[in-house]
Design a protein around this motif. Structure first.
Motif, PDB file in Angstrom:
ATOM      1  N   LEU A 132       0.848  -1.192   0.000  1.00 63.63           N
ATOM      2  CA  LEU A 132       0.000   0.000   0.000  1.00 63.63           C
ATOM      3  C   LEU A 132       0.886   1.246   0.000  1.00 63.63           C
ATOM      4  CD1 LEU A 132      -3.065   0.512  -0.054  1.00 63.63           C
ATOM      5  CD2 LEU A 132      -2.929   1.101   2.360  1.00 63.63           C
ATOM      6  N   HIS A 147      -2.279   2.025  -3.460  1.00 65.40           N
ATOM      7  CA  HIS A 147      -3.539   2.610  -2.969  1.00 65.40           C
ATOM      8  C   HIS A 147      -4.458   2.964  -4.132  1.00 65.40           C
ATOM      9  CE1 HIS A 147      -2.374   6.809  -3.779  1.00 65.40           C
ATOM     10  NE2 HIS A 147      -3.503   7.232  -3.237  1.00 65.40           N
ATOM     11  N   LEU A 202      -6.163  -6.564   0.032  1.00 59.65           N
ATOM     12  CA  LEU A 202      -4.870  -5.897   0.140  1.00 59.65           C
ATOM     13  C   LEU A 202      -3.930  -6.738   0.994  1.00 59.65           C
ATOM     14  CD1 LEU A 202      -2.926  -3.391   0.000  1.00 59.65           C
ATOM     15  CD2 LEU A 202      -4.034  -2.632   2.119  1.00 59.65           C
ATOM     16  N   THR A 208      -0.388  -6.302   2.901  1.00 65.32           N
ATOM     17  CA  THR A 208       0.538  -5.249   3.335  1.00 65.32           C
ATOM     18  C   THR A 208       1.501  -5.797   4.367  1.00 65.32           C
ATOM     19  OG1 THR A 208       0.675  -3.055   4.362  1.00 65.32           O
ATOM     20  CG2 THR A 208      -1.160  -4.433   5.060  1.00 65.32           C
ATOM     21  N   LYS A 213      -1.451   0.123   8.328  1.00 62.30           N
ATOM     22  CA  LYS A 213      -2.195   0.535   7.134  1.00 62.30           C
ATOM     23  C   LYS A 213      -3.510  -0.234   6.953  1.00 62.30           C
ATOM     24  CE  LYS A 213       1.999   1.925   4.581  1.00 62.30           C
ATOM     25  NZ  LYS A 213       2.880   1.606   3.417  1.00 62.30           N
ATOM     26  N   GLY A 222      -6.451   0.623   4.290  1.00 61.75           N
ATOM     27  CA  GLY A 222      -6.753  -0.315   3.203  1.00 61.75           C
ATOM     28  C   GLY A 222      -8.249  -0.493   3.044  1.00 61.75           C
ATOM     29  N   TYR A 276      -0.661   8.804   0.596  1.00 59.97           N
ATOM     30  CA  TYR A 276       0.007   7.667   0.003  1.00 59.97           C
ATOM     31  C   TYR A 276       0.832   8.124  -1.185  1.00 59.97           C
ATOM     32  CZ  TYR A 276      -1.930   4.498   3.313  1.00 59.97           C
ATOM     33  OH  TYR A 276      -2.171   3.855   4.494  1.00 59.97           O
TER      34      TYR A 276
END
Ligand code: NAP
Ligand code: ZN
Ligand code: ZN
Length: 350
Positions: free
Chosen positions: A185, A190, A205, A207, A212, A216, A339
């Protein structure tokens, strides 16, 4: 008369970015001159300036997520007018005649596209300089219209991070009934999550950053997995139609190949410095494809911008003055970007 232009760049891989002066050409008949308002900070800028791909020509002025205001146009320019907002992404030219160019895939030009920085400059000789600068001159064929209603600073990252995730998600038909994994991410990731969600896919997602997880979900992921959690990873084994790997650094790609289902694809968009080791069994059982994708063509980039305007998609950004760019790079390397950093070029004027 070529114009002297203020820029930020570096003359060696180990040196930080510092002010320098570059030259922009006088606009020709099909050229557009832009006063650069905003430029996004892509991880490719770091790889390139630090010669991690072993092909950097110095001095290097990075930046390929450019949004600006048109200040002059050549006599034959019809796409934009003086005063319009316009954008430039990763390419400023290509051969325009090879099969890839003819198909609108200029990024795969058989004669190499002219990239916005670090490519041979067909006009001035030397090499091209990017958007960490106050102005740029680009052939209109490689400029993009900025649809009304988009926040200009938050639009800049769409020009690379946006199209780089939009294009493979379209190519591999992310949509209803498909499960798409996004790995990492950051700037690309993102927007990948936002697009995959907007296309109607089930989005997961992956990560490395526990901090995060909430973001997400906010950005549109249906599920977020912290990749260190092996049990959670195992629950998604062999289940994704497409995994988009947006990671900028060394990682074990086999852990992410394991997420891909029979006849599914892992598409690399991340470009880490060193080779990634593929365990053959990771693609053999079950039959999986390992693929890659580079940015997107000009027509598709325009299509992506229109899609973003219709769906209200822009980047989450942190706007910085140019003097903070070195610090921003260090933060990106620590995965501390929410991001995308975007440089406010007003900080270079006055
Ligand atoms: P970024 O904003 O720095 O994001 C990279 C993300 O990768 C990080 O936020 C982190 O996400 C994850 N990550 C970092 N180190 C990791 C590690 N050791 N193991 C696992 N995950 C790690 O970078 P970006 O601007 O999105 O660019 C990503 C990559 O795409 C870069 O290599 C860039 O050069 C490349 N790129 C390619 C194209 C193309 O055309 N193919 C275009 C643009 C950029 P988590 O914290 O969520 O783990
Ligand atoms: Zn980029
Ligand atoms: Zn070509």
């Amino acid at each position: 008369m070529p114009a002297k232009t203020r820029a930020f760049g570096t003359d060696a891989a180990r040196n930080p970015l510092a002010p320098m002066e570059i030259v922009r050409r006088e606009p020709g008949p099909t050229d557009v001159e832009l006063e650069i308002l905003f430029c996004g900070v892509c991880h490719s800028d770091i790889h390139q300036a630090r010669n991690e791909w072993r092909n950097t020509v110095y001095p290097c002025v990075p930046g390929h997520e450019i949004v600006g205001k048109v200040t002059r146009v050549g006599a034959r320019v019809g796409k934009v007018r003086v005063g319009d907002h316009a954008a430039v992404g990763c390419m400023v030219d290509s051969c325009r005649t090879c099969p890839s160019c003819q198909a609108g895939l200029e990024q795969y030009c058989h004669n190499w596209a002219t990239f916005t920085y670090n490519s041979p400059d067909k006009h001035l000789g030397g090499h091209t300089f990017g958007g960490y600068s106050t102005q740029v001159v680009v052939d209109e064929a490689f400029t993009l219209r900025v649809p009304e209603g988009l926040d200009l600073a938050a639009t800049a990252p769409l020009l690379c991070a946006g199209i780089t995730t939009y294009s493979p998600l379209r190519h591999w038909k992310a949509g209803p009934g498909k499960k798409v994994g996004v790995v990492g991410l950051g700037g690309l990731g993102h927007l990948g999550v936002r697009f995959a969600r907007a296309f109607g896919a089930h989005v997961v997602l992956f990560t490395t950053s526990e901090s995060k997880v909430a973001d997400g979900l906010r950005l549109g992921a249906h599920e977020v997995v912290v990749s260190r959690d092996k049990a959670a990873m195992a629950r998604h084994a062999a289940s994704c139609d497409l995994v988009l790997d947006c990671v900028s650094a060394q990682h074990d790609i086999n852990e992410y190949l394991a997420l891909v289902k029979l006849d599914g694809t892992l598409c690399l968009v991340g470009l880490p410095e060193h080779p990634l080791a593929v365990q053959p069994f990771s693609v053999v059982l079950p039959r999986r494809s390992l693929a890659g994708s580079g940015i997107g063509g000009i027509a598709e980039t325009q299509e992506m911008l229109e899609f973003c305007a219709r769906h209200g998609i822009v980047s989450d950004i942190e706007l910085i003055p140019m003097r903070q760019v070195n610090e921003a790079w260090e933060r990106m390397l620590r995965q501390d970007v929410r991001y995308r950093f975007v440089i406010d070029m007003a900080s270079m004027r006055g």
